[in-house]
Design a protein around this motif. Structure first.
Motif, short mmCIF file in Angstrom:
data_model
loop_
_atom_site.label_atom_id
_atom_site.label_comp_id
_atom_site.label_asym_id
_atom_site.label_seq_id
_atom_site.Cartn_x
_atom_site.Cartn_y
_atom_site.Cartn_z
N GLN A 117 -16.38 -23.40 -0.26
CA GLN A 117 -15.63 -22.44 0.55
C GLN A 117 -14.69 -23.14 1.53
OE1 GLN A 117 -16.06 -19.24 -0.46
NE2 GLN A 117 -17.42 -20.32 -1.89
N GLY A 118 -14.66 -24.48 1.47
CA GLY A 118 -13.73 -25.25 2.30
C GLY A 118 -14.32 -25.80 3.57
N HIS A 119 -15.62 -25.65 3.78
CA HIS A 119 -16.24 -26.12 5.03
C HIS A 119 -16.48 -27.64 4.99
CE1 HIS A 119 -16.77 -22.09 6.51
NE2 HIS A 119 -17.32 -21.73 5.36
N ARG A 120 -16.19 -28.28 6.10
CA ARG A 120 -16.43 -29.71 6.23
C ARG A 120 -17.35 -30.02 7.40
NH1 ARG A 120 -15.28 -29.11 1.96
NH2 ARG A 120 -13.74 -30.13 0.64
N THR A 121 -17.70 -29.01 8.19
CA THR A 121 -18.68 -29.16 9.26
C THR A 121 -19.88 -28.30 8.90
OG1 THR A 121 -16.97 -29.52 10.94
CG2 THR A 121 -19.16 -28.85 11.71
N LEU A 122 -20.98 -28.96 8.57
CA LEU A 122 -22.17 -28.25 8.12
C LEU A 122 -23.35 -28.49 9.06
CD1 LEU A 122 -22.20 -28.98 4.26
CD2 LEU A 122 -21.11 -27.07 5.48
#
Length: 327
Positions: A167-172
């Motif tokens: 979904q494009g997230h890079r901060t998890l």
């Protein structure tokens, strides 16, 4: 307490005749059996299950040991276990706490299903060495008297993490279960592996407890990281209860944060309460009823001396609308 000796005295027969009659043996005539049963009823005789189990070496009772009974997770698991055992003529007792461990060495039960961190693995191995039949749902143990029916935790955590990254997230954020939880360790290992092979993704691990309160505390930490601005990234909660706690916390304390748009959340377990969240929670789904039923089936095979193979409960990703809207 009335004993078979009391019944024998009042009925004018031997103790062995009473025993035969109470157990429906054809060695005793119908008339004598009827007279003995009438005396037993008159004296309010209750069979001594412990004494009977010493003779037959079976109780027809299975124990399932749980860490606790809190939350909405256990209902379907227990129902699946109970249905299978009832079909085979067994009863189920649900146990929690270290004092209940004595039911195994006392042979109050014929076997046990373990989902309880208060059991040490060495303790379980020692019971298995003495011939006790066990099915474990929360650890890996190699012993001929122990069968494993485990969730595919790594596959579930991989699905959840890869989905958030897609979904494009890079901060998890990963909100774990309590320290010592086998399932939590497996899920965290899988999350870490996915992140390590994906360049540019940052992972923050928050220690949780599988309870709603743990999700609330995790939400507070996520919002603190945002510095009061829009909530960053996406969160994988290692169970639905924590995810629900996180959603509730945000609704009460940060109503401006739009879950599913600004902060994306995925849970694990697909409990019934997850279907009532707004937006609908994305979560890792599997059949808890099947898990309980399969555990019971495997345990009865062990008790019966049948060959068994370790089993795994497979999982899928249920896509709600808590990631980027409806999916």
């Amino acid at each position: 307490m009335v004993s078979i000796k009391d019944i024998a005295k009042k009925a004018g027969v031997s103790i062995s005749t009473v025993s035969y009659a109470l157990n429906g043996s054809p060695k005793v005539t119908y008339e004598t059996t009827a007279r003995i049963l009438a005396v037993a009823k008159e004296l309010n005789y209750v069979p001594n299950a412990a004494a009977r189990s010493l003779k037959t070496r079976e109780t027809k009772i299975i124990g399932i040991f749980l860490t606790d009974f809190s939350g909405a997770f256990y209902g379907d698991l227990l129902q699946g276990t109970k249905e299978t055992l009832t079909q085979k003529g067994y009863d189920l007792i649900v146990c929690s706490g270290k004092q209940s461990h004595r039911l195994l060495p006392e042979r109050t039960i014929d076997g046990a299903i373990i989902l309880d961190v208060t059991f040490g693995s060495e303790e379980l191995i020692s019971y298995a060495d003495r011939g006790h039949k066990l099915v474990v749902l929360d650890r890996e143990l190699a012993h001929p008297n122990i069968n494993q029916v485990l969730l595919d935790n790594k596959a579930g955590a991989t699905l959840a993490t890869e989905y958030l990254i897609e979904q494009g997230h890079r901060t998890l954020y990963a909100v774990t279960g309590p320290d010592g939880s086998f399932d939590s360790k497996q899920r965290l290992q899988a999350v870490t592996q996915v992140v390590e092979r994906t360049p540019g993704v940052k992972l923050t691990v928050i220690e949780g407890d599988f309870n709603k309160a743990g999700g609330e505390q995790a939400a507070a930490q996520v919002m603190a990281d945002s510095g009061g601005g829009a909530a960053p990234g996406a969160v994988f909660c290692f169970n639905d209860e924590m995810a629900i706690g996180m959603i509730d916390y945000l609704a009460r304390h940060h109503p401006d944060v739009r879950v599913g748009e600004q902060l994306h959340i995925v849970g694990f377990d697909n409990i019934e309460l997850a279907s009532y969240t707004q937006p609908r929670l994305s979560t890792i789904d599997y059949s808890k009823r099947k898990w309980g039923a399969l555990a019971a089936e495997q345990l009865l095979k062990l008790i019966g001396g049948d060959a068994v193979e370790h089993e795994r409960i497979y999982v899928t990703l249920f896509k709600g609308n808590s990631v980027g809207g409806n999916t």
